[in-house]
Design a protein around this motif. Structure first.
Motif, PDB file in Angstrom:
ATOM      1  N   UNK A  27      73.064 -22.406 -26.615  1.00 28.87           N
ATOM      2  CA  UNK A  27      72.253 -22.152 -27.917  1.00 28.87           C
ATOM      3  C   UNK A  27      71.521 -20.824 -27.749  1.00 28.87           C
ATOM      4  N   UNK A  28      72.136 -20.083 -28.776  1.00 34.40           N
ATOM      5  CA  UNK A  28      71.627 -18.454 -28.830  1.00 34.40           C
ATOM      6  C   UNK A  28      69.987 -18.853 -29.498  1.00 34.40           C
ATOM      7  N   UNK A  29      69.089 -18.104 -28.844  1.00 34.95           N
ATOM      8  CA  UNK A  29      67.761 -18.126 -29.379  1.00 34.95           C
ATOM      9  C   UNK A  29      67.294 -16.447 -29.533  1.00 34.95           C
ATOM     10  N   UNK A  30      68.111 -15.872 -29.645  1.00 36.78           N
ATOM     11  CA  UNK A  30      67.443 -14.304 -29.946  1.00 36.78           C
ATOM     12  C   UNK A  30      67.230 -14.320 -31.394  1.00 36.78           C
ATOM     13  N   UNK A  31      67.589 -14.941 -32.403  1.00 32.88           N
ATOM     14  CA  UNK A  31      67.304 -14.723 -33.595  1.00 32.88           C
ATOM     15  C   UNK A  31      65.948 -15.049 -34.138  1.00 32.88           C
ATOM     16  N   UNK A  32      65.305 -15.945 -33.029  1.00 31.42           N
ATOM     17  CA  UNK A  32      64.061 -16.255 -33.363  1.00 31.42           C
ATOM     18  C   UNK A  32      62.932 -15.279 -33.170  1.00 31.42           C
ATOM     19  N   UNK A  33      63.224 -14.393 -32.389  1.00 33.83           N
ATOM     20  CA  UNK A  33      62.397 -13.110 -32.312  1.00 33.83           C
ATOM     21  C   UNK A  33      62.176 -12.137 -33.430  1.00 33.83           C
ATOM     22  N   UNK A  34      63.276 -12.388 -34.168  1.00 35.25           N
ATOM     23  CA  UNK A  34      63.028 -11.647 -35.717  1.00 35.25           C
ATOM     24  C   UNK A  34      62.258 -12.390 -36.672  1.00 35.25           C
ATOM     25  N   UNK A  35      62.183 -13.821 -36.432  1.00 32.19           N
ATOM     26  CA  UNK A  35      61.560 -14.542 -37.664  1.00 32.19           C
ATOM     27  C   UNK A  35      59.985 -14.282 -37.495  1.00 32.19           C
ATOM     28  N   UNK A  36      59.277 -14.263 -38.672  1.00 33.15           N
ATOM     29  CA  UNK A  36      57.727 -14.277 -38.794  1.00 33.15           C
ATOM     30  C   UNK A  36      57.126 -15.550 -38.374  1.00 33.15           C
ATOM     31  N   UNK A  37      55.892 -15.269 -38.264  1.00 33.44           N
ATOM     32  CA  UNK A  37      55.155 -16.535 -37.894  1.00 33.44           C
ATOM     33  C   UNK A  37      55.214 -17.470 -38.964  1.00 33.44           C
ATOM     34  N   UNK A  38      55.260 -17.610 -39.845  1.00 34.07           N
ATOM     35  CA  UNK A  38      55.477 -18.472 -41.164  1.00 34.07           C
ATOM     36  C   UNK A  38      56.698 -19.221 -41.205  1.00 34.07           C
ATOM     37  N   UNK A  39      57.762 -18.231 -40.915  1.00 37.49           N
ATOM     38  CA  UNK A  39      59.145 -18.943 -40.815  1.00 37.49           C
ATOM     39  C   UNK A  39      59.189 -19.751 -39.426  1.00 37.49           C
ATOM     40  N   UNK A  40      58.670 -19.364 -38.540  1.00 37.59           N
ATOM     41  CA  UNK A  40      58.822 -20.125 -37.170  1.00 37.59           C
ATOM     42  C   UNK A  40      58.021 -21.508 -37.237  1.00 37.59           C
ATOM     43  N   UNK A  41      56.801 -21.360 -38.049  1.00 33.23           N
ATOM     44  CA  UNK A  41      56.200 -22.787 -38.086  1.00 33.23           C
ATOM     45  C   UNK A  41      56.884 -23.520 -39.103  1.00 33.23           C
ATOM     46  N   UNK A  42      57.721 -23.111 -40.011  1.00 34.15           N
ATOM     47  CA  UNK A  42      58.242 -24.160 -41.056  1.00 34.15           C
ATOM     48  C   UNK A  42      59.649 -24.656 -40.324  1.00 34.15           C
ATOM     49  N   UNK A  43      59.994 -23.861 -39.356  1.00 35.20           N
ATOM     50  CA  UNK A  43      61.155 -24.257 -38.554  1.00 35.20           C
ATOM     51  C   UNK A  43      60.717 -25.355 -37.615  1.00 35.20           C
ATOM     52  N   UNK A  44      59.644 -24.945 -37.176  1.00 38.59           N
ATOM     53  CA  UNK A  44      59.032 -26.114 -36.022  1.00 38.59           C
ATOM     54  C   UNK A  44      58.668 -27.395 -36.681  1.00 38.59           C
ATOM     55  N   UNK A  45      58.188 -27.314 -38.165  1.00 35.65           N
ATOM     56  CA  UNK A  45      57.816 -28.669 -38.771  1.00 35.65           C
ATOM     57  C   UNK A  45      59.153 -29.357 -38.967  1.00 35.65           C
ATOM     58  N   UNK A  46      60.154 -28.635 -39.587  1.00 35.34           N
ATOM     59  CA  UNK A  46      61.403 -29.165 -39.902  1.00 35.34           C
ATOM     60  C   UNK A  46      62.006 -30.005 -38.604  1.00 35.34           C
ATOM     61  N   UNK A  47      61.988 -29.227 -37.294  1.00 31.77           N
ATOM     62  CA  UNK A  47      62.453 -29.713 -36.152  1.00 31.77           C
ATOM     63  C   UNK A  47      61.779 -30.990 -35.819  1.00 31.77           C
ATOM     64  N   UNK A  48      60.415 -30.915 -35.983  1.00 28.20           N
ATOM     65  CA  UNK A  48      59.370 -32.194 -35.484  1.00 28.20           C
ATOM     66  C   UNK A  48      60.031 -33.398 -36.645  1.00 28.20           C
ATOM     67  N   UNK A  49      60.092 -32.965 -37.863  1.00 27.01           N
ATOM     68  CA  UNK A  49      60.503 -34.160 -38.963  1.00 27.01           C
ATOM     69  C   UNK A  49      61.830 -34.705 -38.493  1.00 27.01           C
ATOM     70  N   UNK A  50      62.681 -33.878 -38.139  1.00 27.93           N
ATOM     71  CA  UNK A  50      64.339 -34.291 -37.661  1.00 27.93           C
ATOM     72  C   UNK A  50      64.248 -35.081 -36.491  1.00 27.93           C
ATOM     73  N   UNK A  51      63.378 -34.712 -35.393  1.00 26.80           N
ATOM     74  CA  UNK A  51      63.058 -35.576 -34.346  1.00 26.80           C
ATOM     75  C   UNK A  51      62.681 -36.924 -34.535  1.00 26.80           C
ATOM     76  N   UNK A  52      61.538 -36.987 -35.343  1.00 29.16           N
ATOM     77  CA  UNK A  52      61.039 -37.993 -35.686  1.00 29.16           C
ATOM     78  C   UNK A  52      61.900 -38.994 -36.454  1.00 29.16           C
TER      79      UNK A  52
END
Length: 112
Positions: A1-26
């Motif tokens: 998995x290529x994670x280099x694009x995470x460094x370009x995301x803003x804090x708000x975008x990362x948090x939204x992505x985190x919430x989506x991943x957590x919801x999907x995992x649940x």
């Protein structure tokens, strides 16, 4: 998995992505749990899967071994984390044996 694009995301975008991943995992975990419970029902073990009512073994009370000379109400059994009153005194060069409750009572008897 290529994670280099995470460094370009803003804090708000990362948090939204985190919430989506957590919801999907649940959602996936709940689906997997339902499938496993269904399989247990098929093989005839539905009660054993949801039985978490095991009680912990009762342990006898542990008597304190160490006492704070500045505040005798503060004691420690010697188990678990070091209490706050003991850490700075050990860093200051004193030894744990200096705080033994039996040791303190022996010293008091010798001075009296």
């Amino acid at each position: 998995m290529n994670t280099e694009h995470f460094n370009t995301l803003s804090l708000e975008e990362l948090w939204t992505l985190h919430q989506q991943v957590a919801a999907s995992l649940t959602q996936k975990l709940l689906l997997q749990k339902a499938r496993l419970e269904e399989r247990l029902v098929k093989i005839g073990l539905p009660d054993k899967a949801t039985r978490f009512d095991r009680k912990r073994r009762s342990y006898p009370p542990v008597r304190p071994k160490y006492r704070n000379p500045k505040n005798p109400a503060e004691t420690w059994s010697g188990r678990g984390r070091l209490p706050r009153w003991l850490r700075p005194q050990l860093r200051g060069g004193r030894k744990l044996d200096d705080f033994l409750i039996d040791q303190a009572s022996i010293k008091r008897r010798q001075t009296n």
